[in-house]
Scaffold this active site. Structure first.
Site, short mmCIF file in Angstrom:
data_model
loop_
_atom_site.label_atom_id
_atom_site.label_comp_id
_atom_site.label_asym_id
_atom_site.label_seq_id
_atom_site.Cartn_x
_atom_site.Cartn_y
_atom_site.Cartn_z
N ALA A 1 0.80 -1.18 0.13
CA ALA A 1 0.08 0.13 0.10
C ALA A 1 0.88 1.43 -0.01
O ALA A 1 0.54 2.10 0.70
CB ALA A 1 -1.04 0.07 1.16
N VAL B 1 2.86 3.53 -5.14
CA VAL B 1 2.14 2.87 -6.18
C VAL B 1 1.07 2.20 -6.31
O VAL B 1 -0.25 2.37 -6.94
CB VAL B 1 3.07 2.01 -7.09
CG1 VAL B 1 2.67 1.32 -8.50
CG2 VAL B 1 4.56 2.68 -7.65
N GLY B 2 0.90 1.45 -5.28
CA GLY B 2 -0.16 0.46 -4.85
C GLY B 2 -1.35 1.33 -4.48
O GLY B 2 -2.48 1.06 -5.09
N ARG C 1 14.62 1.34 -5.40
CA ARG C 1 16.39 1.55 -5.20
C ARG C 1 16.56 2.75 -4.56
O ARG C 1 16.41 4.26 -5.15
CB ARG C 1 16.84 1.51 -6.62
CG ARG C 1 18.41 1.27 -6.37
CD ARG C 1 19.00 0.41 -7.48
NE ARG C 1 18.84 1.08 -8.64
CZ ARG C 1 20.07 1.38 -9.57
NH1 ARG C 1 21.44 1.05 -9.12
NH2 ARG C 1 19.91 1.82 -10.46
N ASN D 1 14.27 -7.43 -2.40
CA ASN D 1 13.00 -7.78 -2.81
C ASN D 1 12.51 -9.22 -3.27
O ASN D 1 11.42 -9.72 -3.18
CB ASN D 1 12.59 -6.78 -4.18
CG ASN D 1 12.38 -5.24 -3.46
OD1 ASN D 1 11.97 -5.19 -2.59
ND2 ASN D 1 12.27 -4.43 -4.64
N VAL E 1 4.95 -5.81 -10.32
CA VAL E 1 5.36 -4.49 -10.75
C VAL E 1 6.77 -4.04 -9.88
O VAL E 1 7.57 -3.39 -10.21
CB VAL E 1 4.17 -3.47 -10.08
CG1 VAL E 1 4.67 -1.85 -10.14
CG2 VAL E 1 3.03 -3.79 -10.70
N THR E 2 6.80 -4.82 -8.50
CA THR E 2 8.12 -4.23 -8.04
C THR E 2 9.36 -4.54 -8.74
O THR E 2 9.59 -5.56 -9.44
CB THR E 2 8.05 -5.52 -6.67
OG1 THR E 2 7.10 -5.38 -6.02
CG2 THR E 2 9.27 -5.25 -5.76
N ASN E 3 10.44 -3.78 -8.52
CA ASN E 3 11.68 -3.72 -9.17
C ASN E 3 12.52 -4.76 -8.66
O ASN E 3 12.59 -4.85 -7.36
CB ASN E 3 12.12 -2.44 -9.35
CG ASN E 3 11.47 -1.71 -10.86
OD1 ASN E 3 11.43 -2.19 -11.78
ND2 ASN E 3 11.17 -0.55 -10.45
N HIS F 1 12.50 -3.81 -18.73
CA HIS F 1 12.17 -2.68 -17.91
C HIS F 1 13.29 -2.10 -17.18
O HIS F 1 13.61 -2.72 -16.17
CB HIS F 1 10.96 -2.96 -17.12
CG HIS F 1 10.53 -1.71 -16.35
ND1 HIS F 1 9.96 -0.67 -16.84
CD2 HIS F 1 10.34 -1.30 -15.03
CE1 HIS F 1 9.60 0.34 -16.20
NE2 HIS F 1 9.85 -0.08 -14.93
P1 NAI Z 1 6.70 2.36 -1.45
O1 NAI Z 1 7.96 2.00 -0.75
O2 NAI Z 1 5.85 3.77 -1.54
O3 NAI Z 1 5.91 1.03 -1.10
C1 NAI Z 1 6.13 -0.14 -0.97
C2 NAI Z 1 4.98 -0.91 0.08
O4 NAI Z 1 5.50 -2.10 0.34
C3 NAI Z 1 5.30 0.02 1.53
O5 NAI Z 1 3.92 0.38 1.87
C4 NAI Z 1 5.86 -1.26 2.37
O6 NAI Z 1 5.16 -1.38 3.61
C5 NAI Z 1 5.09 -2.43 1.56
N1 NAI Z 1 5.83 -3.69 1.80
C6 NAI Z 1 7.05 -4.00 2.09
N2 NAI Z 1 7.15 -5.53 2.52
C7 NAI Z 1 6.15 -5.94 2.37
C8 NAI Z 1 5.64 -7.29 2.44
N3 NAI Z 1 6.31 -8.45 2.78
N4 NAI Z 1 4.28 -7.47 2.33
C9 NAI Z 1 3.42 -6.44 1.86
N5 NAI Z 1 3.55 -5.21 1.89
C10 NAI Z 1 5.27 -4.95 2.08
O7 NAI Z 1 7.17 2.00 -2.92
P2 NAI Z 1 6.42 2.51 -4.23
O8 NAI Z 1 6.74 3.81 -5.00
O9 NAI Z 1 5.06 2.11 -4.25
O10 NAI Z 1 7.29 1.36 -5.42
C11 NAI Z 1 6.96 -0.03 -5.16
C12 NAI Z 1 7.79 -0.94 -6.14
O11 NAI Z 1 7.28 -1.01 -7.35
C13 NAI Z 1 9.16 -0.62 -5.96
O12 NAI Z 1 9.97 -1.89 -6.01
C14 NAI Z 1 9.47 0.18 -7.26
O13 NAI Z 1 10.77 0.07 -7.74
C15 NAI Z 1 8.35 -0.48 -8.34
N6 NAI Z 1 8.06 0.15 -9.39
C16 NAI Z 1 7.75 -0.31 -10.65
C17 NAI Z 1 7.47 0.41 -11.64
C18 NAI Z 1 7.44 -0.27 -12.89
O14 NAI Z 1 7.33 0.16 -13.97
N7 NAI Z 1 7.49 -1.92 -12.73
C19 NAI Z 1 7.30 1.64 -11.55
C20 NAI Z 1 7.16 2.25 -10.35
C21 NAI Z 1 7.61 1.53 -9.18
#
Ligand code: NAI
Length: 306
Positions: A8, A11-12, A80, A93, A116-118, A173
């Site tokens: 959440a 992005v989520g 990152r 990750n 989605v996660t990188n 990506h």
């Molecule tokens: P963020 O740091 O805002 O959110 C990540 C969330 O994951 C946090 O709320 C955290 O508490 C939660 N989390 C961590 N471990 C967890 C687990 N074991 N179970 C459930 N939740 C958990 O990061 P953001 O900006 O939302 O990005 C998320 C990921 O998406 C990153 O890896 C980012 O690099 C990637 N991303 C990929 C894109 C793509 O084009 N594929 C585009 C934008 C972001």
């Protein structure tokens, strides 16, 4: 219809908001940080009377809630940070995504997963391996965002509406993405015929660095509005069975001469998930760029297993 979003964060939560506000599906938003998914869900719901939606969203820390989801979006994990190597990110990750995958397999075994996660192409591979899902049901988000960024820059350069632009970015990506100039058009005309090559080169470079440009501006976070829109477009094509062609990361089994890796290619998305991989006649240069991109991903898969 139900969509679950794991993670959440920026992005989520932004994806959840788009889905709920547009009435596309009910949403379950799950996070391990206590209260965050619940708080953001309540905040979104409290906009209902203003925006006029009755869609439901549940914030939770419990995987039982994702049962019967049509689609599960995986955004959990780290982006990152300065000083963090790609390998650090891969292992941190990787662990999170393995755990998420076990839970999806257990609680939503019939869902379609959107990783989605990188590093996304590798996390897609982990989700596919651990869940044992058929490749039709693991479709990574990358190309939709990269292509949208490319299209936006083309529209800005030519002062043309984005509605006239079709752009296509394939490959991994990340730094290895492969923008396809012959298949990127403005009102049907290939961009190469409209934009001088030095300008086009600059736009391609800017697209490649699209994620980094935003991190550089925002310092402590990465992009999330356009990523959420990209995820939304994929879910919409799946739930409404629209058969849209959207570049996405899927497991290749010989297509484009690549086998055993998740790589971005144009795919048709409908309610069964991946319906077809579109095989385009690439130029020799584009083919070799794609092969290089796939080799980098294959190297990442080996690193995962080390
Ligand atoms: P963020 O740091 O805002 O959110 C990540 C969330 O994951 C946090 O709320 C955290 O508490 C939660 N989390 C961590 N471990 C967890 C687990 N074991 N179970 C459930 N939740 C958990 O990061 P953001 O900006 O939302 O990005 C998320 C990921 O998406 C990153 O890896 C980012 O690099 C990637 N991303 C990929 C894109 C793509 O084009 N594929 C585009 C934008 C972001």
């Amino acid at each position: 219809r139900k969509v679950s979003i794991i993670g959440a964060g920026n992005v989520g939560a932004t994806t959840a908001q788009k889905i709920v506000e547009n009435g596309l599906a009910d949403v379950v938003l799950l996070d391990i940080r206590d209260g965050v998914a619940q708080g953001k869900s309540l905040d979104i719901l409290e906009a209902g009377p203003l925006m006029g939606f009755d869609t439901r969203i549940v914030g939770t820390g419990h995987y039982e809630e994702i049962a019967d989801s049509s689609v599960v979006v995986v955004t959990a994990g780290f982006s990152r940070k300065p000083g963090m190597s790609r390998d650090d990110l891969l292992h941190k990750n990787g662990e999170i995504i393995r755990d998420v995958a076990h839970n999806i397999r257990k609680f939503a075994p019939d869902s379609i997963i959107i990783p989605v996660t990188n590093p996304m192409d590798l996390m897609a591979y982990v989700l596919w391996r651990v869940t044992g899902f058929p490749r039709e049901r693991v479709i990574g988000m990358g190309g939709a965002l990269d292509s949208s960024r490319f299209a936006y820059f083309l529209s800005e350069e030519t002062r043309t509406s984005v509605s006239n632009i079709h752009s296509l970015v394939m490959g991994g990506h990340g730094d290895q993405m492969v923008p396809l100039l012959d298949f990127s058009t403005i009102a049907g005309v290939p961009v190469r015929k409209i934009i001088p090559s030095d300008r086009l080169e600059a736009i391609v470079t800017r697209t490649r660095n699209g994620g980094a440009e935003i991190v550089h501006l925002m310092k402590d976070s990465s992009a999330y509005f356009a990523p959420a829109a990209a995820i939304y477009s994929m879910i919409e094509s799946i739930l409404h069975d629209r058969h849209r062609i959207i570049p996405s990361s899927v497991l290749l089994e010989g297509e484009y001469g690549i086998r055993g890796a998740f790589v971005g290619v144009p795919v048709r998305l409908g309610n069964q998930g991946l319906e077809e991989i579109i095989q385009l006649p690439l130029s020799a240069e584009e083919s070799s760029q794609l092969a290089h991109s796939a080799a980098v991903i294959a190297e990442g898969i080996s690193a995962l297993n080390r």
